[in-house]
Motif scaffolding. Structure first.
Motif, PDB file in Angstrom:
ATOM      1  N   GLU A  33      -5.150 -30.488  -3.202  1.00  0.00           N
ATOM      2  CA  GLU A  33      -3.920 -29.754  -3.709  1.00  0.00           C
ATOM      3  C   GLU A  33      -3.250 -28.944  -2.183  1.00  0.00           C
ATOM      4  O   GLU A  33      -1.888 -28.901  -2.018  1.00  0.00           O
ATOM      5  N   ASN A  34      -4.380 -28.534  -1.428  1.00  0.00           N
ATOM      6  CA  ASN A  34      -3.855 -27.623   0.060  1.00  0.00           C
ATOM      7  C   ASN A  34      -5.142 -28.271   0.884  1.00  0.00           C
ATOM      8  O   ASN A  34      -5.610 -27.214   1.016  1.00  0.00           O
ATOM      9  N   PRO A  35      -4.543 -28.672   1.874  1.00  0.00           N
ATOM     10  CA  PRO A  35      -6.078 -29.456   2.210  1.00  0.00           C
ATOM     11  C   PRO A  35      -5.002 -28.888   4.027  1.00  0.00           C
ATOM     12  O   PRO A  35      -3.960 -28.949   4.322  1.00  0.00           O
ATOM     13  N   LEU A  36      -5.781 -27.425   4.268  1.00  0.00           N
ATOM     14  CA  LEU A  36      -5.413 -26.516   5.049  1.00  0.00           C
ATOM     15  C   LEU A  36      -5.839 -27.301   6.657  1.00  0.00           C
ATOM     16  O   LEU A  36      -6.649 -28.600   7.231  1.00  0.00           O
ATOM     17  N   ASN A  37      -4.177 -28.123   7.271  1.00  0.00           N
ATOM     18  CA  ASN A  37      -4.355 -28.395   8.615  1.00  0.00           C
ATOM     19  C   ASN A  37      -3.779 -27.982   9.382  1.00  0.00           C
ATOM     20  O   ASN A  37      -2.470 -27.910   9.159  1.00  0.00           O
ATOM     21  N   ILE A  38      -4.020 -28.308  10.875  1.00  0.00           N
ATOM     22  CA  ILE A  38      -2.546 -27.704  11.990  1.00  0.00           C
ATOM     23  C   ILE A  38      -2.622 -29.100  12.743  1.00  0.00           C
ATOM     24  O   ILE A  38      -4.344 -29.318  13.358  1.00  0.00           O
ATOM     25  N   THR A  39      -1.627 -29.975  12.896  1.00  0.00           N
ATOM     26  CA  THR A  39      -2.075 -31.169  13.791  1.00  0.00           C
ATOM     27  C   THR A  39      -2.606 -31.114  15.337  1.00  0.00           C
ATOM     28  O   THR A  39      -3.496 -31.526  15.359  1.00  0.00           O
ATOM     29  N   ASN A  93       2.385 -25.802  12.003  1.00  0.00           N
ATOM     30  CA  ASN A  93       2.330 -26.340  13.145  1.00  0.00           C
ATOM     31  C   ASN A  93       2.223 -25.311  14.101  1.00  0.00           C
ATOM     32  O   ASN A  93       3.014 -24.080  14.722  1.00  0.00           O
ATOM     33  N   PHE A  94       1.309 -25.222  14.844  1.00  0.00           N
ATOM     34  CA  PHE A  94       0.907 -23.840  16.573  1.00  0.00           C
ATOM     35  C   PHE A  94      -0.083 -24.384  17.520  1.00  0.00           C
ATOM     36  O   PHE A  94      -1.106 -25.590  16.788  1.00  0.00           O
ATOM     37  N   GLU A 101       9.402 -23.027  19.936  1.00  0.00           N
ATOM     38  CA  GLU A 101      10.760 -24.372  18.932  1.00  0.00           C
ATOM     39  C   GLU A 101       9.554 -25.308  18.707  1.00  0.00           C
ATOM     40  O   GLU A 101       9.413 -25.772  19.907  1.00  0.00           O
ATOM     41  N   MET A 102       9.183 -25.069  17.709  1.00  0.00           N
ATOM     42  CA  MET A 102       8.445 -26.288  16.992  1.00  0.00           C
ATOM     43  C   MET A 102       8.563 -27.983  16.039  1.00  0.00           C
ATOM     44  O   MET A 102       8.140 -28.587  15.616  1.00  0.00           O
TER      45      MET A 102
END
Length: 185
Positions: A33-39, A93-94, A101-102
């Motif tokens: 339900e909540n796959p934490l990811n930051i590309t 996005n981080f 500006e992402m």
């Protein structure tokens, strides 16, 4: 172990604690339900694997991790626009705690993507996968040329952080321009 079915990696494993972006919840979300990811974290990971291999030559490591990195590359390919750049990515996005500006085609993200593809080309070549190595090398060069063409602002003599719907954003950071220098874009 933290790879999702679509190829993306969670930002940490198991990656189901808390919601993306913070906030309170009444029940804990599952990883599905909540796959934490930051590309960008997945791109950093791929770069680090490549650099580790470059410095220490642990072929077994890349034999084991290369299929996972191919999954990340596949996820990225599905999120690239017609220029080859990653564009308007989902989730968080981080890269750094600076105002940037992402949205659209972000330079920091695409510089990481470029470097990741370069590392993929080296690993594939060393694993005897010449066709894949050429594919990664070609994609990396396309990303590099698109960044140069779309993000460079000749009037300001620097790279802008993002291009949104064909328009350069007014936002400029040291991180974006530093990545352009660091990765020889």
């Amino acid at each position: 172990r933290g790879q999702l079915a679509d190829g993306m990696l969670r930002m940490y494993f198991p990656g189901s604690e808390g919601s993306v972006g913070g906030g309170s919840r009444t029940k804990a979300a599952s990883a599905f339900e909540n796959p934490l990811n930051i590309t960008q974290f997945a791109l950093f990971y791929g770069m680090f694997v490549g650099e580790h291999y470059q410095y220490f030559g642990k072929r077994k490591l890349i034999e084991d991790l290369y299929p996972t990195l191919v999954g990340v590359a596949g996820w990225c390919e599905r999120h690239a626009d017609e220029t080859g750049l990653l564009y308007s990515l989902p989730n968080w996005n981080f890269v750094d705690w600076v105002k940037t500006e992402m949205h659209g085609a972000n330079l920091e993200t695409n510089a990481l993507y470029y470097k990741f593809l370069q590392e993929m080309a080296v690993m594939a070549a060393d694993l005897g996968k010449a066709g894949e190595a050429e594919k990664w090398k070609s994609r990396a060069e396309r990303v590099r040329e698109s960044i140069r063409r779309l993000h460079w602002n000749p009037r300001r003599e620097l790279y802008v952080d993002s291009v949104i719907d064909g328009q350069q954003s007014p936002t400029v950071t040291e991180v974006s321009n530093g990545f352009a220098l660091l990765f020889e874009i």
